[in-house]
Design a protein around this motif. Sequence first.
Motif, PDB file in Angstrom:
ATOM      1  N   ALA A 199     -54.543 -10.233 -66.603  1.00 33.94           N
ATOM      2  CA  ALA A 199     -55.979 -10.527 -66.541  1.00 33.94           C
ATOM      3  C   ALA A 199     -56.656  -9.710 -65.447  1.00 33.94           C
ATOM      4  O   ALA A 199     -57.765  -9.190 -65.628  1.00 33.94           O
ATOM      5  N   ILE A 200     -55.985  -9.587 -64.297  1.00 33.85           N
ATOM      6  CA  ILE A 200     -56.548  -8.788 -63.200  1.00 33.85           C
ATOM      7  C   ILE A 200     -56.594  -7.315 -63.595  1.00 33.85           C
ATOM      8  O   ILE A 200     -57.587  -6.622 -63.355  1.00 33.85           O
ATOM      9  N   ALA A 201     -55.516  -6.834 -64.236  1.00 36.87           N
ATOM     10  CA  ALA A 201     -55.492  -5.440 -64.676  1.00 36.87           C
ATOM     11  C   ALA A 201     -56.605  -5.181 -65.690  1.00 36.87           C
ATOM     12  O   ALA A 201     -57.237  -4.112 -65.669  1.00 36.87           O
ATOM     13  N   ARG A 202     -56.840  -6.126 -66.556  1.00 38.95           N
ATOM     14  CA  ARG A 202     -57.942  -5.970 -67.528  1.00 38.95           C
ATOM     15  C   ARG A 202     -59.276  -5.812 -66.804  1.00 38.95           C
ATOM     16  O   ARG A 202     -60.091  -4.948 -67.139  1.00 38.95           O
ATOM     17  N   ALA A 203     -59.495  -6.644 -65.782  1.00 38.83           N
ATOM     18  CA  ALA A 203     -60.748  -6.555 -65.027  1.00 38.83           C
ATOM     19  C   ALA A 203     -60.870  -5.188 -64.359  1.00 38.83           C
ATOM     20  O   ALA A 203     -61.948  -4.577 -64.350  1.00 38.83           O
ATOM     21  N   LEU A 204     -59.752  -4.679 -63.823  1.00 41.70           N
ATOM     22  CA  LEU A 204     -59.788  -3.395 -63.117  1.00 41.70           C
ATOM     23  C   LEU A 204     -59.915  -2.220 -64.077  1.00 41.70           C
ATOM     24  O   LEU A 204     -60.285  -1.117 -63.660  1.00 41.70           O
ATOM     25  N   SER A 205     -59.607  -2.436 -65.357  1.00 39.11           N
ATOM     26  CA  SER A 205     -59.706  -1.339 -66.322  1.00 39.11           C
ATOM     27  C   SER A 205     -61.146  -0.898 -66.544  1.00 39.11           C
ATOM     28  O   SER A 205     -61.401   0.155 -67.120  1.00 39.11           O
TER      29      SER A 205
ATOM     30  N   SER B 172     -49.886  -6.899 -77.080  1.00 42.27           N
ATOM     31  CA  SER B 172     -49.124  -6.332 -75.963  1.00 42.27           C
ATOM     32  C   SER B 172     -49.952  -6.364 -74.682  1.00 42.27           C
ATOM     33  O   SER B 172     -51.161  -6.625 -74.694  1.00 42.27           O
ATOM     34  N   VAL B 173     -49.288  -6.057 -73.582  1.00 43.37           N
ATOM     35  CA  VAL B 173     -49.971  -5.973 -72.295  1.00 43.37           C
ATOM     36  C   VAL B 173     -51.091  -4.944 -72.356  1.00 43.37           C
ATOM     37  O   VAL B 173     -52.232  -5.208 -71.963  1.00 43.37           O
ATOM     38  N   ALA B 174     -50.786  -3.745 -72.865  1.00 45.33           N
ATOM     39  CA  ALA B 174     -51.796  -2.683 -72.940  1.00 45.33           C
ATOM     40  C   ALA B 174     -52.959  -3.079 -73.845  1.00 45.33           C
ATOM     41  O   ALA B 174     -54.126  -2.806 -73.531  1.00 45.33           O
ATOM     42  N   GLU B 175     -52.652  -3.722 -74.966  1.00 52.32           N
ATOM     43  CA  GLU B 175     -53.719  -4.146 -75.878  1.00 52.32           C
ATOM     44  C   GLU B 175     -54.623  -5.170 -75.210  1.00 52.32           C
ATOM     45  O   GLU B 175     -55.849  -5.138 -75.380  1.00 52.32           O
ATOM     46  N   ASN B 176     -54.042  -6.093 -74.437  1.00 55.28           N
ATOM     47  CA  ASN B 176     -54.855  -7.082 -73.735  1.00 55.28           C
ATOM     48  C   ASN B 176     -55.717  -6.430 -72.666  1.00 55.28           C
ATOM     49  O   ASN B 176     -56.868  -6.823 -72.462  1.00 55.28           O
ATOM     50  N   ILE B 177     -55.173  -5.426 -71.990  1.00 54.14           N
ATOM     51  CA  ILE B 177     -55.938  -4.769 -70.923  1.00 54.14           C
ATOM     52  C   ILE B 177     -57.147  -4.041 -71.495  1.00 54.14           C
ATOM     53  O   ILE B 177     -58.243  -4.062 -70.922  1.00 54.14           O
ATOM     54  N   PHE B 178     -56.985  -3.425 -72.657  1.00 56.35           N
ATOM     55  CA  PHE B 178     -58.062  -2.592 -73.193  1.00 56.35           C
ATOM     56  C   PHE B 178     -58.762  -3.203 -74.409  1.00 56.35           C
ATOM     57  O   PHE B 178     -59.564  -2.522 -75.050  1.00 56.35           O
ATOM     58  N   VAL B 179     -58.486  -4.471 -74.714  1.00 54.96           N
ATOM     59  CA  VAL B 179     -59.152  -5.078 -75.864  1.00 54.96           C
ATOM     60  C   VAL B 179     -60.667  -5.064 -75.645  1.00 54.96           C
ATOM     61  O   VAL B 179     -61.174  -5.374 -74.571  1.00 54.96           O
TER      62      VAL B 179
ATOM     63  N   ILE C 198     -52.798   1.177 -63.714  1.00 55.33           N
ATOM     64  CA  ILE C 198     -53.551   0.033 -63.179  1.00 55.33           C
ATOM     65  C   ILE C 198     -52.595  -1.037 -62.660  1.00 55.33           C
ATOM     66  O   ILE C 198     -52.799  -1.616 -61.578  1.00 55.33           O
ATOM     67  N   LEU C 199     -51.528  -1.305 -63.424  1.00 59.25           N
ATOM     68  CA  LEU C 199     -50.559  -2.315 -63.003  1.00 59.25           C
ATOM     69  C   LEU C 199     -49.856  -1.903 -61.709  1.00 59.25           C
ATOM     70  O   LEU C 199     -49.542  -2.747 -60.868  1.00 59.25           O
ATOM     71  N   GLN C 200     -49.618  -0.608 -61.537  1.00 57.47           N
ATOM     72  CA  GLN C 200     -49.024  -0.132 -60.290  1.00 57.47           C
ATOM     73  C   GLN C 200     -49.956  -0.342 -59.107  1.00 57.47           C
ATOM     74  O   GLN C 200     -49.503  -0.617 -57.987  1.00 57.47           O
ATOM     75  N   GLU C 201     -51.260  -0.244 -59.355  1.00 51.44           N
ATOM     76  CA  GLU C 201     -52.241  -0.469 -58.286  1.00 51.44           C
ATOM     77  C   GLU C 201     -52.115  -1.867 -57.702  1.00 51.44           C
ATOM     78  O   GLU C 201     -52.371  -2.078 -56.517  1.00 51.44           O
ATOM     79  N   ILE C 202     -51.741  -2.829 -58.553  1.00 50.25           N
ATOM     80  CA  ILE C 202     -51.631  -4.214 -58.081  1.00 50.25           C
ATOM     81  C   ILE C 202     -50.166  -4.634 -57.938  1.00 50.25           C
ATOM     82  O   ILE C 202     -49.869  -5.832 -57.851  1.00 50.25           O
ATOM     83  N   ASP C 203     -49.271  -3.628 -57.947  1.00 53.84           N
ATOM     84  CA  ASP C 203     -47.842  -3.881 -57.751  1.00 53.84           C
ATOM     85  C   ASP C 203     -47.311  -4.887 -58.771  1.00 53.84           C
ATOM     86  O   ASP C 203     -46.611  -5.843 -58.422  1.00 53.84           O
ATOM     87  N   ALA C 204     -47.654  -4.660 -60.032  1.00 57.79           N
ATOM     88  CA  ALA C 204     -47.187  -5.521 -61.126  1.00 57.79           C
ATOM     89  C   ALA C 204     -46.459  -4.638 -62.146  1.00 57.79           C
ATOM     90  O   ALA C 204     -47.065  -4.162 -63.105  1.00 57.79           O
ATOM     91  N   PRO C 205     -45.168  -4.389 -61.931  1.00 57.68           N
ATOM     92  CA  PRO C 205     -44.435  -3.454 -62.784  1.00 57.68           C
ATOM     93  C   PRO C 205     -44.093  -4.058 -64.150  1.00 57.68           C
ATOM     94  O   PRO C 205     -42.937  -4.366 -64.455  1.00 57.68           O
ATOM     95  N   LEU C 206     -45.105  -4.211 -64.997  1.00 55.69           N
ATOM     96  CA  LEU C 206     -44.896  -4.772 -66.330  1.00 55.69           C
ATOM     97  C   LEU C 206     -44.814  -3.660 -67.362  1.00 55.69           C
ATOM     98  O   LEU C 206     -45.461  -2.615 -67.227  1.00 55.69           O
ATOM     99  N   ASN C 207     -44.052  -3.907 -68.407  1.00 53.23           N
ATOM    100  CA  ASN C 207     -43.972  -2.972 -69.528  1.00 53.23           C
ATOM    101  C   ASN C 207     -45.252  -3.079 -70.346  1.00 53.23           C
ATOM    102  O   ASN C 207     -45.583  -4.170 -70.823  1.00 53.23           O
ATOM    103  N   PRO C 208     -46.007  -1.996 -70.526  1.00 56.76           N
ATOM    104  CA  PRO C 208     -47.266  -2.100 -71.273  1.00 56.76           C
ATOM    105  C   PRO C 208     -47.083  -2.527 -72.718  1.00 56.76           C
ATOM    106  O   PRO C 208     -48.035  -2.982 -73.359  1.00 56.76           O
TER     107      PRO C 208
END
Length: 501
Positions: free
Chosen positions: A154-160, A98-105, A128-138
């Motif tokens: 990928a950007i959200a993962r870096a910002l995490s 999932s999106v959340a799993e990729n961000i925090f893997v 984090i996704l809201q910070e970059i205006d990317a309204p994705l379902n985690p």
Amino acid sequence: MDANQPVFSLRKISKHFPGVKALDNVKLDLYAGKVTALVGENGAGKSTLVKVMTGIYTPTQGQLYLDAEQITLSTPDDARKLGITAIHQETVLFDELSVAENIFVGHHLMHSSKRLNWREMERRSVEILQEIDAPLNPRAILKDLSIGQRHMVAIARALSFDARVVVLDEPTAALSHREIEDFYAIVERLKQKGCAILFISHKFDEIFRIADNYCVFRDGCYVGAGQISGTQESELVTMMVGRSIENAYPKVDNEIGDTVLSVSHYSHPTEFDDISFELHEGEILGFYGLVGAGRTELMQSLFGVSNLANGEVKLDKQRIKIKSPSDAIKAGIVYVPEERQAQGTVLEFPIFQNIGLPQLEKINPNGLLDEQREYALAETYANRLRVKAPNWYEKVENLSGGNQQKVVIGKWLATRPQVIILDEPTKGIDIGSKAAVHEFMSELTREGLAVIMVSSELPEVMGMADRIIVMREGLMVKEYARHEFCAESIVSAATGLTGVA
């Protein structure tokens, strides 16, 4: 913190490998809320520097500073813990997660009981996704997202990692025009957050659009740095290559010869329809269009990657049926793919084996590998294309992008084809290497080779082609002779905005 004080600095950094000085006494400063463009040809040392910055490589000598305090980065984890992170052109993500799993893997959030805290990871992902205006379902699965959306992940993962220093390494290479505009907005948000950003791109329009400062490397050495405002593109080019490149498109007006390739009413069930054109000896025929126009699919079909197409293909007035790439190669048609690393080379193989790969049977007629003959063939074509390497035993994965591209072109030229298809031949390579590829294309046509060039860069296709065919949504919509070239008309035909047909 003083705005004039760099957040992250490198001083007297060198990195040596056996027989190679990848970096030699370089320096770099990154400032909070500022974008610094790292500019240089392929092989200038940019990738090595990023690996030093992110703890993948330990420098042979030199010092790294964060907030004026000297630091040591022994592993990538050391860098991440300090808020130093990189977003690469091809960041490794996991399609089935999932999106959340990729961000925090790799750095999952845990309950005190040592269980995974899914609720908190999903909440933080949304934040984090809201910070970059990317309204994705985690909870969305990565494989169901577009390329641009994956890039946001990928950007959200870096910002995490609570990033303070962000490296953007060719981040727009696979993005559409709209997604690139979205990316620019994200960079602005990162600047507003106070991130110190290193931006690596071969595209000068991007550099001048978003960078505040620049730093130039050449052959692993620091050349100079300054502010983008008031700097001319020509100045950066001269610093990059050590010379001015007056003519990036060294077009040679050849005498166009007889028809070599003829394609009539060529159609594919899903990718393109009713394609008809002729290609002549000594000609460069350009194909232009937006992403999804069907250009690459057409070229791959002509090379036998797909055998679902119907229609007539003639080579030297003889009808041919191409069911596989080996059929195309035997007929004299070769294809340099857009994705050189995934489709054009075997990265783990040395240069000489890559160049000899399409004709192993010819080089080794008795079925026994003859490395001397392979090496001699590679020497001819690698020298001709001026591939930069210690020797032809060097693995292709260790070469710069521009030199990898030269190996792919050399591999196919060694088969002595009649037709060479170049799909985005200068994608991801620097301006000096681009000029070398363009010069070599002109040399090929002087020798009578027929060239098809697919390019998304309008200045390139207008600069090099004798004719341009524009495709849109799988159809040929317009053809231009060289004296008819007009940027506005070509773009209109590609987009369909003015109803050009």
